[in-house]
Each structure stands twice: as C-alpha cells, then as structure tokens.
Scaffold this motif. Structure first.
Motif, PDB file in Angstrom:
ATOM      1  N   LEU A 198      26.928 -23.945 -46.058  1.00  0.00           N
ATOM      2  CA  LEU A 198      26.947 -23.067 -47.237  1.00  0.00           C
ATOM      3  C   LEU A 198      25.637 -23.387 -48.168  1.00  0.00           C
ATOM      4  O   LEU A 198      25.949 -24.447 -48.706  1.00  0.00           O
ATOM      5  N   ARG A 199      24.966 -22.621 -48.518  1.00  0.00           N
ATOM      6  CA  ARG A 199      23.859 -23.129 -49.442  1.00  0.00           C
ATOM      7  C   ARG A 199      24.058 -22.898 -50.759  1.00  0.00           C
ATOM      8  O   ARG A 199      23.709 -23.828 -51.767  1.00  0.00           O
ATOM      9  N   ALA A 200      24.796 -21.887 -51.194  1.00  0.00           N
ATOM     10  CA  ALA A 200      25.034 -21.473 -52.653  1.00  0.00           C
ATOM     11  C   ALA A 200      26.395 -20.804 -52.699  1.00  0.00           C
ATOM     12  O   ALA A 200      26.780 -20.000 -51.883  1.00  0.00           O
ATOM     13  N   GLY A 201      27.349 -21.196 -53.699  1.00  0.00           N
ATOM     14  CA  GLY A 201      28.547 -20.405 -53.825  1.00  0.00           C
ATOM     15  C   GLY A 201      28.641 -19.973 -55.462  1.00  0.00           C
ATOM     16  O   GLY A 201      28.119 -20.710 -56.433  1.00  0.00           O
ATOM     17  N   ILE A 202      28.979 -18.661 -55.620  1.00  0.00           N
ATOM     18  CA  ILE A 202      29.059 -18.276 -56.887  1.00  0.00           C
ATOM     19  C   ILE A 202      30.516 -17.670 -57.069  1.00  0.00           C
ATOM     20  O   ILE A 202      31.044 -16.861 -56.186  1.00  0.00           O
ATOM     21  N   MET A 221      26.468 -24.582 -56.772  1.00  0.00           N
ATOM     22  CA  MET A 221      27.613 -23.776 -57.356  1.00  0.00           C
ATOM     23  C   MET A 221      27.239 -23.215 -58.649  1.00  0.00           C
ATOM     24  O   MET A 221      26.691 -23.851 -59.531  1.00  0.00           O
ATOM     25  N   LEU A 222      27.608 -22.009 -58.791  1.00  0.00           N
ATOM     26  CA  LEU A 222      27.578 -21.232 -60.011  1.00  0.00           C
ATOM     27  C   LEU A 222      28.989 -20.739 -60.299  1.00  0.00           C
ATOM     28  O   LEU A 222      29.478 -19.872 -59.715  1.00  0.00           O
ATOM     29  N   LEU A 223      29.614 -21.151 -61.513  1.00  0.00           N
ATOM     30  CA  LEU A 223      31.039 -20.681 -61.854  1.00  0.00           C
ATOM     31  C   LEU A 223      31.059 -19.905 -63.166  1.00  0.00           C
ATOM     32  O   LEU A 223      30.748 -20.429 -64.388  1.00  0.00           O
ATOM     33  N   HIS A 224      31.645 -18.969 -63.060  1.00  0.00           N
ATOM     34  CA  HIS A 224      31.868 -17.882 -64.185  1.00  0.00           C
ATOM     35  C   HIS A 224      33.460 -17.643 -64.390  1.00  0.00           C
ATOM     36  O   HIS A 224      34.031 -17.634 -63.748  1.00  0.00           O
ATOM     37  N   THR A 245      30.880 -35.976 -61.519  1.00  0.00           N
ATOM     38  CA  THR A 245      31.016 -37.363 -61.173  1.00  0.00           C
ATOM     39  C   THR A 245      30.496 -37.631 -59.902  1.00  0.00           C
ATOM     40  O   THR A 245      29.969 -38.766 -59.704  1.00  0.00           O
ATOM     41  N   ASN A 246      30.575 -36.436 -59.055  1.00  0.00           N
ATOM     42  CA  ASN A 246      29.903 -36.319 -57.662  1.00  0.00           C
ATOM     43  C   ASN A 246      28.481 -35.858 -57.531  1.00  0.00           C
ATOM     44  O   ASN A 246      27.959 -35.632 -56.380  1.00  0.00           O
ATOM     45  N   ASP A 247      28.052 -35.889 -58.665  1.00  0.00           N
ATOM     46  CA  ASP A 247      26.323 -35.375 -58.860  1.00  0.00           C
ATOM     47  C   ASP A 247      26.109 -34.151 -58.074  1.00  0.00           C
ATOM     48  O   ASP A 247      25.259 -34.022 -57.232  1.00  0.00           O
ATOM     49  N   LYS A 248      27.184 -33.206 -58.177  1.00  0.00           N
ATOM     50  CA  LYS A 248      26.872 -31.918 -57.580  1.00  0.00           C
ATOM     51  C   LYS A 248      25.834 -31.194 -58.538  1.00  0.00           C
ATOM     52  O   LYS A 248      25.778 -31.375 -59.795  1.00  0.00           O
ATOM     53  N   VAL A 249      25.197 -30.168 -57.848  1.00  0.00           N
ATOM     54  CA  VAL A 249      24.332 -29.185 -58.392  1.00  0.00           C
ATOM     55  C   VAL A 249      25.173 -27.882 -58.878  1.00  0.00           C
ATOM     56  O   VAL A 249      25.811 -27.437 -58.166  1.00  0.00           O
ATOM     57  N   PHE A 250      25.367 -27.746 -59.920  1.00  0.00           N
ATOM     58  CA  PHE A 250      26.243 -26.595 -60.578  1.00  0.00           C
ATOM     59  C   PHE A 250      25.873 -26.253 -61.948  1.00  0.00           C
ATOM     60  O   PHE A 250      25.310 -26.683 -62.750  1.00  0.00           O
ATOM     61  N   ALA A 275      29.803  -9.381 -71.003  1.00  0.00           N
ATOM     62  CA  ALA A 275      29.874 -10.654 -70.172  1.00  0.00           C
ATOM     63  C   ALA A 275      29.588 -10.045 -68.596  1.00  0.00           C
ATOM     64  O   ALA A 275      28.846 -11.033 -68.152  1.00  0.00           O
ATOM     65  N   ALA A 276      29.732  -8.885 -68.379  1.00  0.00           N
ATOM     66  CA  ALA A 276      29.518  -8.704 -66.988  1.00  0.00           C
ATOM     67  C   ALA A 276      28.150  -8.528 -66.508  1.00  0.00           C
ATOM     68  O   ALA A 276      27.660  -9.391 -65.811  1.00  0.00           O
ATOM     69  N   ASP A 277      27.357  -8.157 -67.549  1.00  0.00           N
ATOM     70  CA  ASP A 277      25.828  -7.907 -67.479  1.00  0.00           C
ATOM     71  C   ASP A 277      25.095  -9.387 -67.465  1.00  0.00           C
ATOM     72  O   ASP A 277      24.301  -9.609 -66.875  1.00  0.00           O
ATOM     73  N   LEU A 278      25.807 -10.345 -68.374  1.00  0.00           N
ATOM     74  CA  LEU A 278      25.336 -11.507 -68.519  1.00  0.00           C
ATOM     75  C   LEU A 278      25.394 -12.328 -67.402  1.00  0.00           C
ATOM     76  O   LEU A 278      24.516 -13.032 -66.756  1.00  0.00           O
ATOM     77  N   ALA A 279      26.454 -12.234 -67.024  1.00  0.00           N
ATOM     78  CA  ALA A 279      26.993 -13.015 -65.701  1.00  0.00           C
ATOM     79  C   ALA A 279      26.165 -12.674 -64.405  1.00  0.00           C
ATOM     80  O   ALA A 279      25.559 -13.280 -63.642  1.00  0.00           O
ATOM     81  N   TRP A 280      26.014 -11.440 -64.256  1.00  0.00           N
ATOM     82  CA  TRP A 280      25.111 -10.712 -63.216  1.00  0.00           C
ATOM     83  C   TRP A 280      23.759 -11.341 -63.285  1.00  0.00           C
ATOM     84  O   TRP A 280      23.229 -11.763 -62.332  1.00  0.00           O
ATOM     85  N   SER A 281      23.193 -11.173 -64.567  1.00  0.00           N
ATOM     86  CA  SER A 281      21.669 -11.818 -64.603  1.00  0.00           C
ATOM     87  C   SER A 281      21.682 -13.260 -64.344  1.00  0.00           C
ATOM     88  O   SER A 281      20.899 -13.530 -63.565  1.00  0.00           O
ATOM     89  N   ARG A 282      22.604 -13.945 -64.651  1.00  0.00           N
ATOM     90  CA  ARG A 282      22.664 -15.558 -64.332  1.00  0.00           C
ATOM     91  C   ARG A 282      22.730 -15.770 -62.836  1.00  0.00           C
ATOM     92  O   ARG A 282      22.274 -16.535 -62.215  1.00  0.00           O
ATOM     93  N   THR A 283      23.635 -14.866 -62.186  1.00  0.00           N
ATOM     94  CA  THR A 283      23.990 -14.870 -60.823  1.00  0.00           C
ATOM     95  C   THR A 283      22.623 -14.619 -59.916  1.00  0.00           C
ATOM     96  O   THR A 283      22.309 -15.435 -59.030  1.00  0.00           O
ATOM     97  N   LEU A 284      21.838 -13.552 -60.269  1.00  0.00           N
ATOM     98  CA  LEU A 284      20.819 -13.214 -59.717  1.00  0.00           C
ATOM     99  C   LEU A 284      19.672 -14.364 -60.112  1.00  0.00           C
ATOM    100  O   LEU A 284      18.944 -14.648 -59.115  1.00  0.00           O
TER     101      LEU A 284
END
Length: 292
Positions: A198-202, A221-224, A245-250, A275-284
């Motif tokens: 899996l390359r990326a997770g939102i 990982m991108l977490l909202h 701690t585990n040096d993950k990209v997130f 919030a939905a619009d901001l989260a969606w722009s960050r997701t894209l």
C-alpha cells in the motif's frame, strides 16, 4: 415555516453511541426524546443526525467525465463486490485508490466519493466489505449490524486482495492508496499495517492500530480527526507517538469544534463544510505528492 429543530452536542453524542456502540435504536430514541423534550421533537431531529441517502451527489452518476461500473473480484472470503470509477479522459494508466466505506456499507455517498476521486485522475474502487454477508442492504441499521458481524482478519485480507486487484487492473498503475471514513478509516490503518505494498493511506476519523503494529507500516499516512470526537481520539496521541518513534511518513490534522463524520455531506447535523473542504484539499495535495 416552523423553526429548524436545535441539535445539541449531547444529541450528536447519543447518535454516535447508538451507531457505533449500542446499535439500539429504541434506546437511542428514548434518550433523544428526553434531550429534545418530546417525542415529536425527537422525530424531527433524528433525520438531521442520520445520513440522507436522497442528498444530491457532488458528482452525479451520469457525469460523462467518469466511467463507472460494478465489478467483482476474488477476495479472501470469496467473491467481493465493488464500484469502480475511472477518469474517462485518461489515455494512460492512472494510480488507484481504494474507498473504504463507513459502517453503513457501500452506499451512494461512497460511490460519489469514488467519482470525485476519478475526476482528480484516479481509478477509485469503492469496495463492498459486506459482500461476504450478501452485500450492503438498503437499510442502514441492518448494514451496521452486519458490519459488526464481520471478522477483522478476514476483512483485512479482503482489503489486501482489493489492493492487489486494483494494482493489476489494465487501467491503473501499480501504485494504490486507500481512503477510509469512520469504520473504513480504521480499516485503512489496518491495511497499512498488513500490506507493505500500500503506497498511501488517508484516514478520516478512524480508530487507530495497536502501537506495537505501527513499525510494519510502509505507506505514507494522512490522518484527519474531529476535535469533538472523544471516543475515536482517545488513541490518537499514542498513535502519533508511535509514528514519530518509528520514523514514519505521516501528517495529522485535528479539526477543532467539529464532530465525527464531519466530511459526510449527507448528514446535516454533523457535516461541516469548512472542515470537509480543508480536509479534502489536503487529501488531494497529499495524493498528488505520493501517487505520481
């Protein structure tokens, strides 16, 4: 015209407890009646808390810019169903993205999200994880009960199979991400632990994995998360610490003063457009940076 009923935070919390913990509609309506002051008021408020399947789609199914189809593929438990949306204008293979549904199952809102992603240049597969139990029913309460019956190891294995199927589709590249909401957000976290491909997770307001499992995550990982979502947010600080701690990209974003399911535009009381619009722009932006 009658005034619009007032929805309080206590009412939203009662609905969240009902849909995620108790699945007891009678108990929920009794509590809502006490909070609203009368049965009539409770009856008026309940639809505002629930999702409205009649809400207009942001990208209608008839949009010619998107090619859609119902698909089947082999999962861990047998044949799985899904809804595939691909940009009709694409002349070359495009990255794939799995759409993980809420605990309502694969409904029109999830299909709409798949079409939105297709317009952004992705092949989006909205998986019906209730396929092993006969598929998503039209009644949301029944769907939630069915979701609670799923066995997590089998569901994760079905998600891994969905990622592999989408990666091998002739219209996609081998780069596949996953985006999930509520129950599906937790599944994205589980998939990130289980599937190194899996390359990326939102994740939108999904439960976190066990911290001991975080080292296995390879995906960015991108977490909202919603600021008022105390139930889900209880494990967020531990998850953040384990990722660090585990040096993950997130990236983690907590949206203040909004509720669980703030992205679901079919739920009038909990949807928050800002919030939905901001989260969606960050997701894209995140997808553009990780998938191309």
């Amino acid at each position: 015209m009658a005034d619009k009923p007032t929805v309080t935070q206590a009412m939203i919390q009662a609905y969240d407890d009902y849909t995620h913990l108790t699945l007891d509609r009678r108990g929920f309506m009794d509590k809502l009646t006490k909070l609203a002051g009368s049965g009539a008021a409770a009856a008026a408020i309940a639809p505002l808390l629930a999702a409205n399947s009649a809400h207009a789609a942001i990208v209608p199914p008839s949009d010619k810019r998107v090619a859609t189809s119902d698909v089947r593929f082999l999962g861990e438990t047998g044949v799985m169903g899904g809804y595939l949306a691909i940009p009709a204008f694409a002349t070359e293979p495009v990255p794939g993205i799995l759409v993980m549904h809420e605990n309502r199952g694969l409904n029109d809102h999830m299909r709409d999200i798949a079409r939105r992603l297709a317009l952004e240049g992705y092949a989006a597969l909205a998986v019906d994880f209730l396929s092993p139990l006969g598929g998503t029913p039209s009644d949301e309460d029944t769907a939630r009960e069915m979701v609670s019956e799923l066995k997590n190891p089998e569901t994760i294995a079905n998600a891994v199979a969905a990622r592999a199927w989408l990666a091998g589709h002739p219209r996609t590249t081998d780069r596949v991400a996953a985006i999930g909401f509520c129950w599906g957000g937790g599944l994205v976290n589980d998939l990130a632990v289980a599937d190194p491909e899996l390359r990326a997770g939102i994740v939108y307001y999904g439960r976190q994995p066990a911290t001991k499992d975080v080292p296995a995550i390879k995906a960015a990982m991108l977490l909202h998360y919603a600021g008022l979502d105390e139930r889900i947010n209880a494990g967020l600080q531990a998850y953040r610490a384990a990722l660090l701690t585990n040096d993950k990209v997130f990236g983690i974003h907590v949206y203040p003063r909004v509720n669980h399911a703030f992205n679901n535009d079919t739920s009038a009381a909990r949807y928050n457009k800002e919030a939905a619009d901001l989260a969606w722009s960050r997701t894209l932006a995140f997808l553009k940076g990780t998938m191309f």
